[in-house]
Design a protein around this motif. Structure first.
Motif, PDB file in Angstrom:
ATOM      1  N   LEU A  48       0.810  -1.212   0.000  1.00 25.42           N
ATOM      2  CA  LEU A  48       0.000   0.000   0.000  1.00 25.42           C
ATOM      3  C   LEU A  48       0.844   1.264   0.000  1.00 25.42           C
ATOM      4  O   LEU A  48       0.335   2.360   0.197  1.00 25.42           O
ATOM      5  CB  LEU A  48      -0.937   0.008   1.219  1.00 25.42           C
ATOM      6  N   GLY A  49       2.117   1.104  -0.224  1.00 21.39           N
ATOM      7  CA  GLY A  49       3.004   2.263  -0.200  1.00 21.39           C
ATOM      8  C   GLY A  49       2.868   3.122  -1.443  1.00 21.39           C
ATOM      9  O   GLY A  49       2.212   2.760  -2.417  1.00 21.39           O
ATOM     10  N   SER A  50       3.531   4.274  -1.418  1.00 22.78           N
ATOM     11  CA  SER A  50       3.434   5.230  -2.507  1.00 22.78           C
ATOM     12  C   SER A  50       3.884   4.641  -3.842  1.00 22.78           C
ATOM     13  O   SER A  50       3.249   4.840  -4.868  1.00 22.78           O
ATOM     14  CB  SER A  50       4.294   6.456  -2.183  1.00 22.78           C
ATOM     15  N   ALA A  51       4.992   3.904  -3.814  1.00 20.86           N
ATOM     16  CA  ALA A  51       5.543   3.378  -5.064  1.00 20.86           C
ATOM     17  C   ALA A  51       4.622   2.331  -5.688  1.00 20.86           C
ATOM     18  O   ALA A  51       4.542   2.205  -6.901  1.00 20.86           O
ATOM     19  CB  ALA A  51       6.920   2.781  -4.817  1.00 20.86           C
ATOM     20  N   ALA A  52       3.923   1.581  -4.829  1.00 22.10           N
ATOM     21  CA  ALA A  52       3.040   0.541  -5.337  1.00 22.10           C
ATOM     22  C   ALA A  52       1.818   1.154  -6.015  1.00 22.10           C
ATOM     23  O   ALA A  52       1.423   0.728  -7.100  1.00 22.10           O
ATOM     24  CB  ALA A  52       2.605  -0.383  -4.206  1.00 22.10           C
ATOM     25  N   THR A  53       1.226   2.154  -5.379  1.00 21.43           N
ATOM     26  CA  THR A  53       0.012   2.734  -5.933  1.00 21.43           C
ATOM     27  C   THR A  53       0.287   3.534  -7.194  1.00 21.43           C
ATOM     28  O   THR A  53      -0.537   3.566  -8.094  1.00 21.43           O
ATOM     29  CB  THR A  53      -0.693   3.637  -4.901  1.00 21.43           C
ATOM     30  N   SER A  54       1.440   4.166  -7.276  1.00 16.97           N
ATOM     31  CA  SER A  54       1.754   4.879  -8.514  1.00 16.97           C
ATOM     32  C   SER A  54       2.419   3.947  -9.508  1.00 16.97           C
ATOM     33  O   SER A  54       2.789   4.346 -10.592  1.00 16.97           O
ATOM     34  CB  SER A  54       2.625   6.112  -8.236  1.00 16.97           C
ATOM     35  N   ASN A  55       2.556   2.676  -9.114  1.00 14.51           N
ATOM     36  CA  ASN A  55       3.091   1.645 -10.003  1.00 14.51           C
ATOM     37  C   ASN A  55       4.439   2.043 -10.583  1.00 14.51           C
ATOM     38  O   ASN A  55       4.735   1.770 -11.734  1.00 14.51           O
ATOM     39  CB  ASN A  55       2.089   1.361 -11.128  1.00 14.51           C
ATOM     40  N   ALA A  56       5.246   2.711  -9.768  1.00  9.26           N
ATOM     41  CA  ALA A  56       6.493   3.276 -10.265  1.00  9.26           C
ATOM     42  C   ALA A  56       7.667   2.330 -10.117  1.00  9.26           C
ATOM     43  O   ALA A  56       8.515   2.234 -10.991  1.00  9.26           O
ATOM     44  CB  ALA A  56       6.784   4.582  -9.526  1.00  9.26           C
ATOM     45  N   LEU A  57       7.698   1.621  -8.994  1.00 11.61           N
ATOM     46  CA  LEU A  57       8.860   0.801  -8.691  1.00 11.61           C
ATOM     47  C   LEU A  57       8.475  -0.645  -8.476  1.00 11.61           C
ATOM     48  O   LEU A  57       7.389  -0.948  -8.003  1.00 11.61           O
ATOM     49  CB  LEU A  57       9.555   1.312  -7.421  1.00 11.61           C
ATOM     50  N   ARG A  58       9.394  -1.528  -8.849  1.00 12.74           N
ATOM     51  CA  ARG A  58       9.213  -2.947  -8.559  1.00 12.74           C
ATOM     52  C   ARG A  58      10.504  -3.474  -7.946  1.00 12.74           C
ATOM     53  O   ARG A  58      11.566  -2.897  -8.137  1.00 12.74           O
ATOM     54  CB  ARG A  58       8.907  -3.714  -9.849  1.00 12.74           C
ATOM     55  N   ALA A  59      10.384  -4.584  -7.251  1.00 16.26           N
ATOM     56  CA  ALA A  59      11.570  -5.202  -6.667  1.00 16.26           C
ATOM     57  C   ALA A  59      12.570  -5.498  -7.783  1.00 16.26           C
ATOM     58  O   ALA A  59      12.196  -5.992  -8.849  1.00 16.26           O
ATOM     59  CB  ALA A  59      11.187  -6.479  -5.939  1.00 16.26           C
ATOM     60  N   GLY A  60      13.823  -5.195  -7.541  1.00 23.68           N
ATOM     61  CA  GLY A  60      14.862  -5.436  -8.541  1.00 23.68           C
ATOM     62  C   GLY A  60      15.240  -4.187  -9.322  1.00 23.68           C
ATOM     63  O   GLY A  60      16.287  -4.149  -9.955  1.00 23.68           O
ATOM     64  N   ASP A  61      14.381  -3.162  -9.268  1.00 18.04           N
ATOM     65  CA  ASP A  61      14.720  -1.905  -9.930  1.00 18.04           C
ATOM     66  C   ASP A  61      15.863  -1.231  -9.187  1.00 18.04           C
ATOM     67  O   ASP A  61      15.933  -1.276  -7.958  1.00 18.04           O
ATOM     68  CB  ASP A  61      13.517  -0.952  -9.942  1.00 18.04           C
ATOM     69  N   ARG A  62      16.745  -0.595  -9.946  1.00 20.03           N
ATOM     70  CA  ARG A  62      17.852   0.147  -9.342  1.00 20.03           C
ATOM     71  C   ARG A  62      17.548   1.638  -9.469  1.00 20.03           C
ATOM     72  O   ARG A  62      17.462   2.162 -10.569  1.00 20.03           O
ATOM     73  CB  ARG A  62      19.155  -0.195 -10.063  1.00 20.03           C
ATOM     74  N   VAL A  63      17.363   2.285  -8.317  1.00 23.38           N
ATOM     75  CA  VAL A  63      17.103   3.720  -8.315  1.00 23.38           C
ATOM     76  C   VAL A  63      18.443   4.450  -8.381  1.00 23.38           C
ATOM     77  O   VAL A  63      19.250   4.354  -7.460  1.00 23.38           O
ATOM     78  CB  VAL A  63      16.315   4.147  -7.060  1.00 23.38           C
ATOM     79  N   LEU A  64      18.675   5.150  -9.485  1.00 17.88           N
ATOM     80  CA  LEU A  64      19.958   5.818  -9.689  1.00 17.88           C
ATOM     81  C   LEU A  64      20.004   7.186  -9.018  1.00 17.88           C
ATOM     82  O   LEU A  64      21.047   7.606  -8.526  1.00 17.88           O
ATOM     83  CB  LEU A  64      20.233   5.961 -11.188  1.00 17.88           C
ATOM     84  N   SER A  65      18.870   7.878  -9.028  1.00 18.74           N
ATOM     85  CA  SER A  65      18.838   9.184  -8.376  1.00 18.74           C
ATOM     86  C   SER A  65      17.424   9.520  -7.944  1.00 18.74           C
ATOM     87  O   SER A  65      16.453   8.993  -8.488  1.00 18.74           O
ATOM     88  CB  SER A  65      19.376  10.273  -9.308  1.00 18.74           C
ATOM     89  N   ILE A  66      17.326  10.399  -6.953  1.00 18.13           N
ATOM     90  CA  ILE A  66      16.050  10.895  -6.462  1.00 18.13           C
ATOM     91  C   ILE A  66      16.100  12.411  -6.556  1.00 18.13           C
ATOM     92  O   ILE A  66      16.958  13.045  -5.951  1.00 18.13           O
ATOM     93  CB  ILE A  66      15.798  10.467  -5.003  1.00 18.13           C
ATOM     94  N   ASP A  67      15.183  12.982  -7.333  1.00 11.72           N
ATOM     95  CA  ASP A  67      15.173  14.429  -7.556  1.00 11.72           C
ATOM     96  C   ASP A  67      16.559  14.924  -7.965  1.00 11.72           C
ATOM     97  O   ASP A  67      17.074  15.891  -7.428  1.00 11.72           O
ATOM     98  CB  ASP A  67      14.693  15.165  -6.291  1.00 11.72           C
ATOM     99  N   SER A  68      17.152  14.211  -8.899  1.00  9.27           N
ATOM    100  CA  SER A  68      18.460  14.520  -9.472  1.00  9.27           C
ATOM    101  C   SER A  68      19.614  14.478  -8.467  1.00  9.27           C
ATOM    102  O   SER A  68      20.704  14.941  -8.757  1.00  9.27           O
ATOM    103  CB  SER A  68      18.447  15.861 -10.219  1.00  9.27           C
ATOM    104  N   THR A  69      19.382  13.883  -7.305  1.00 11.55           N
ATOM    105  CA  THR A  69      20.482  13.616  -6.373  1.00 11.55           C
ATOM    106  C   THR A  69      20.916  12.174  -6.561  1.00 11.55           C
ATOM    107  O   THR A  69      20.136  11.262  -6.291  1.00 11.55           O
ATOM    108  CB  THR A  69      20.037  13.814  -4.910  1.00 11.55           C
TER     109      THR A  69
END
Length: 115
Positions: A48-69
């Protein structure tokens, strides 16, 4: 007759700010420990987290940056939390490297889990 009063008053926000912290929300994901290859790999996405509902992230994805950081040398969890957490309703742009090798920008709208 019963007139209903709506709001009223001119915003009396003069008190000490420290006591009225906005509630911070994260992405609702768990990251693996950094493997030194740049970015942080998603370990699991809370249902029920933010990433799940916006269908943005899945397990195994590598997040390279957050807000260009860039998430390159994130050693401590507090540093990571400062990047992932923000006020409810705020958006974060994540550069994500999919396991397939595709790279894309995804937007996660933060919200309290279960809302």
């Amino acid at each position: 007759g019963g007139g209903s009063q709506r709001g009223g008053g001119g915003g009396g926000l003069s008190g000490p700010r420290s006591s009225q912290k906005p509630k911070l929300c994260g992405f609702g994901v768990t990251f693996k420990k950094s493997d030194g290859k740049g970015g942080m790999v998603v370990k699991r996405v809370k249902s029920l987290g933010s990433a799940a509902t916006s269908n943005a992230l899945r397990a195994g994805d590598r997040v390279l940056s957050i807000d260009s950081t860039p998430l390159e040398d994130i050693a401590d969890a507090m540093h990571l939390a400062r990047l992932t957490h923000g006020e409810a309703g705020s958006a974060a742009v994540l550069k994500v490297l999919r396991p397939s090798g595709e790279q894309e920008d995804v937007v996660v709208i933060r919200h309290p889990a279960g809302v």
